[in-house]
Write a protein that holds these residues in place. Sequence first.
Motif, PDB file in Angstrom:
ATOM      1  N   LYS A  32      42.118 -16.312   4.309  1.00 24.86           N
ATOM      2  CA  LYS A  32      41.444 -16.279   5.611  1.00 24.86           C
ATOM      3  C   LYS A  32      40.446 -17.431   5.739  1.00 24.86           C
ATOM      4  O   LYS A  32      40.157 -17.883   6.835  1.00 24.86           O
ATOM      5  CB  LYS A  32      40.727 -14.946   5.817  1.00 24.86           C
ATOM      6  N   ASN A  33      39.945 -17.879   4.599  1.00 21.60           N
ATOM      7  CA  ASN A  33      38.999 -19.000   4.586  1.00 21.60           C
ATOM      8  C   ASN A  33      39.704 -20.339   4.375  1.00 21.60           C
ATOM      9  O   ASN A  33      39.051 -21.346   4.101  1.00 21.60           O
ATOM     10  CB  ASN A  33      37.935 -18.786   3.505  1.00 21.60           C
ATOM     11  N   ILE A  83      43.860 -12.581  -0.052  1.00 21.40           N
ATOM     12  CA  ILE A  83      43.915 -12.506   1.414  1.00 21.40           C
ATOM     13  C   ILE A  83      42.608 -13.032   1.998  1.00 21.40           C
ATOM     14  O   ILE A  83      42.618 -13.820   2.949  1.00 21.40           O
ATOM     15  CB  ILE A  83      44.192 -11.056   1.883  1.00 21.40           C
ATOM     16  N   GLU A  84      41.497 -12.624   1.413  1.00 18.86           N
ATOM     17  CA  GLU A  84      40.191 -13.101   1.893  1.00 18.86           C
ATOM     18  C   GLU A  84      40.070 -14.613   1.710  1.00 18.86           C
ATOM     19  O   GLU A  84      39.582 -15.306   2.598  1.00 18.86           O
ATOM     20  CB  GLU A  84      39.044 -12.379   1.178  1.00 18.86           C
ATOM     21  N   LYS A 104      48.019 -16.784  11.608  1.00 17.70           N
ATOM     22  CA  LYS A 104      47.328 -15.648  12.230  1.00 17.70           C
ATOM     23  C   LYS A 104      46.656 -14.737  11.202  1.00 17.70           C
ATOM     24  O   LYS A 104      46.353 -13.591  11.502  1.00 17.70           O
ATOM     25  CB  LYS A 104      48.331 -14.807  13.048  1.00 17.70           C
ATOM     26  N   ILE A 105      46.420 -15.242  10.005  1.00 14.59           N
ATOM     27  CA  ILE A 105      45.901 -14.381   8.939  1.00 14.59           C
ATOM     28  C   ILE A 105      44.535 -13.791   9.293  1.00 14.59           C
ATOM     29  O   ILE A 105      44.202 -12.698   8.844  1.00 14.59           O
ATOM     30  CB  ILE A 105      45.870 -15.107   7.578  1.00 14.59           C
ATOM     31  N   ALA A 106      43.798 -14.468  10.143  1.00 13.64           N
ATOM     32  CA  ALA A 106      42.489 -13.937  10.551  1.00 13.64           C
ATOM     33  C   ALA A 106      42.637 -12.629  11.321  1.00 13.64           C
ATOM     34  O   ALA A 106      41.710 -11.817  11.361  1.00 13.64           O
ATOM     35  CB  ALA A 106      41.754 -14.963  11.403  1.00 13.64           C
ATOM     36  N   THR A 107      43.817 -12.387  11.906  1.00 15.21           N
ATOM     37  CA  THR A 107      44.032 -11.161  12.682  1.00 15.21           C
ATOM     38  C   THR A 107      44.545 -10.010  11.820  1.00 15.21           C
ATOM     39  O   THR A 107      44.699  -8.903  12.321  1.00 15.21           O
ATOM     40  CB  THR A 107      45.047 -11.402  13.822  1.00 15.21           C
ATOM     41  N   TYR A 108      44.805 -10.273  10.540  1.00 16.10           N
ATOM     42  CA  TYR A 108      45.315  -9.222   9.651  1.00 16.10           C
ATOM     43  C   TYR A 108      44.275  -8.108   9.516  1.00 16.10           C
ATOM     44  O   TYR A 108      43.108  -8.356   9.240  1.00 16.10           O
ATOM     45  CB  TYR A 108      45.669  -9.795   8.279  1.00 16.10           C
TER      46      TYR A 108
END
Length: 183
Positions: free
Chosen positions: A11-12, A7-8, A57-61
Motif C-alpha cells: 500500500k506504501n 499488504i501494508e 487499487k491496493i489502497a482500496t483493499y
Amino acid sequence: MEIKKNIEKAKNGDQVAFTFLLDFYWNEVYGFMLKRTENETDAEDITIETFSKAFDKIATYNPEFQFNTWLISIAKNVHIDLLRKKKSSLFLDITDEEDHQAYNIADTTPSAEDKLITEQNLSRLLQFIKELKPHYQEVIQMRYFQEMSYQEIANQLNEPLNNVKIKLLRAKKLLAEIIENKR
C-alpha cells in the motif's frame, strides 16, 4: 501475519512487497482462471491483468476480507470483461436489409493506404517500445512479436517464471505510460 505486513508495505508502494504477493498468490489465481477459461494463454493474461489492477487499487483493499478472495473477485471481473469484449465482437444484430447489403460489399482486402496506416502505427509502437529499458524491450518483443509463452521466455532468458511475469507486467505499465504521455 507476513501477508498482512506485505499488504501494508505494498500500500506504501514497496515493490518487494508487490513481488512477494505476486509470488505467493500467483498459482492460486492462475489455477482458478485456468479452470474457468481452459486456456493457458487467457489464464496467464487474466492473471497478469488481475495483479496489475490489484496493485493499482491496493489502497482500496479492505482487510476484513481475505486477500486471495479479493484477488479472485478481481480475476472474475477481468474474465467477465474479456468475455464481454469477445461476445460483442462476435455477435451483431443485423436486419434482413443489412444482411442483404453485406453480400454487396466490395473487396475488403487492405488498400495501399490501409497498409501504410498500419505500418505507421506499428512504427510508432516500435518507437515507444525503444524508449523502454532493454530488458523490458526484450520481454515485450518475445511475448507479443515472437508470441512466446511465459515459460518459453523464462527458459530463453534463463530466469525464474515469476521474474518474467513481473518484468512483463512492469514493461506493459511503462509502455502504457509512454504512449499516454505522447498523446
